[in-house]
Each structure stands twice: as C-alpha cells, then as structure tokens.
Design an enzyme around this catalytic site. Structure first.
Site, PDB file in Angstrom:
ATOM      1  N   ARG A  96       0.829  -1.206   0.000  1.00  0.00           N
ATOM      2  CA  ARG A  96       0.000   0.000   0.000  1.00  0.00           C
ATOM      3  C   ARG A  96       0.864   1.257   0.000  1.00  0.00           C
ATOM      4  NH1 ARG A  96      -2.209  -3.017  -1.844  1.00  0.00           N
ATOM      5  NH2 ARG A  96      -4.280  -3.876  -1.645  1.00  0.00           N
ATOM      6  N   GLU A  99       2.041   1.513  -3.461  1.00  0.00           N
ATOM      7  CA  GLU A  99       0.923   2.006  -4.266  1.00  0.00           C
ATOM      8  C   GLU A  99       0.726   3.516  -4.067  1.00  0.00           C
ATOM      9  OE1 GLU A  99      -3.516   0.366  -5.028  1.00  0.00           O
ATOM     10  OE2 GLU A  99      -3.031   0.770  -2.922  1.00  0.00           O
ATOM     11  N   SER A 122      15.502  14.573   3.232  1.00  0.00           N
ATOM     12  CA  SER A 122      16.409  13.610   3.841  1.00  0.00           C
ATOM     13  C   SER A 122      15.664  12.471   4.528  1.00  0.00           C
ATOM     14  CB  SER A 122      17.294  14.318   4.871  1.00  0.00           C
ATOM     15  OG  SER A 122      18.113  13.388   5.539  1.00  0.00           O
TER      16      SER A 122
END
Length: 156
Positions: A96, A99, A122
């Site tokens: 997820r 995604e 960073s």
C-alpha cells in the site's frame, strides 16, 4: 570504535531473533522503546535492521528481550540499509505504501520542488510518527507523519 556491516545477513538474523523474543515476552515496540530516550519509530527501525542504536539504548532493549552481548554489539553497528527487494513488494501493508508512491509520488515531487526548489527530503535527518485516530465516519484512520530535512541541490 564505530563499526559498519558489509552485508545484511547478521542484522536480518538478529531481526528475526528480536521479533521472536518480542512475541515470546508479549512486548510492544513502544515498551521496548521505553528508557532508550529515542522515538518508537527509530527503535523499531533499528530492531528491524535499519539503524544503529547508541550503546545505552542497545543495552536497554537487549535486557528487555534477553539478548546476549553479541546482539548488543550488532545493534550498535551501522547496518547495510534497505530491506525491500528490487521488486514490487508482496506484503499487503508495504504494498500500500508502494501504491501510494505510485499514485502520489510525482505529486509529492512536484509540490516539494515547487515549495522548496530543486533538492530532496532527507531520510537521514528524519522523523517518522504513526498514530491511530478515530474516523468520524466509523473505524480508525492511520496518520503517518514523514518529517525530513530539505536538502537543496548545490551546483558545482
């Protein structure tokens, strides 16, 4: 003396030991973090092989888990970071996030560059927080905060 690892093998094995000891002792990552002076996210990442712990924090965690002196030493070593293979993740939770970056990655990049200019956020000078909050429509929501220092690209 500061030591650095050249492979992920030892830290992967230690991470497995940590997770098993954590389960046997019925401890949470929050409980393991108590007394370290560090954030839950940082200690969790360290226990899963992604960060080195300061000596005192390594000892606190090792004592709670019943780990030996070699484990304390390994927890202090600078790891070879990166735990996801060079393929699409198959774990549903990790997928997820993959995604989300597939959908919003270019949006995040565009907004960061528009607001800050050319550079990066960073992952070293970085804070991570995960909170569970009630959803007014029912159920729960995950609030994930990624807080990284902006580092501008410097022409040379």
């Amino acid at each position: 003396m500061i030591q650095s690892q050249h492979s992920q093998t030892a830290r992967h094995a230690l991470a497995e030991t940590v997770v098993l000891a954590k389960a046997r002792k019925n401890l949470s990552f929050a409980q393991l973090t108590e007394g370290t002076g560090l954030s839950e996210a940082f200690v969790t990442a360290a226990l899963l092989g992604q960060h080195a712990l300061p000596a005192d924090a390594a000892r606190v965690v090792a004592d709670k888990l019943g780990l030996d002196d070699d484990a304390v030493l390994l927890l202090q070593m600078i790891p070879l970071r990166g735990s996801i293979d060079d393929r699409v993740p198959t774990d549903p939770t990790i997928y997820r996030f993959y995604e989300m970056l597939q959908v919003y990655g270019t949006t995040l990049k565009a907004l960061v560059h528009e607001k800050f200019g050319d550079g990066i956020i960073s992952a070293i000078n970085f804070r991570l927080d995960v909170k569970k909050v009630d959803d007014p429509e029912g159920g729960s929501r995950a609030v994930i905060t990624l807080d990284g220092k902006y580092l501008p690209t410097k022409p040379f």
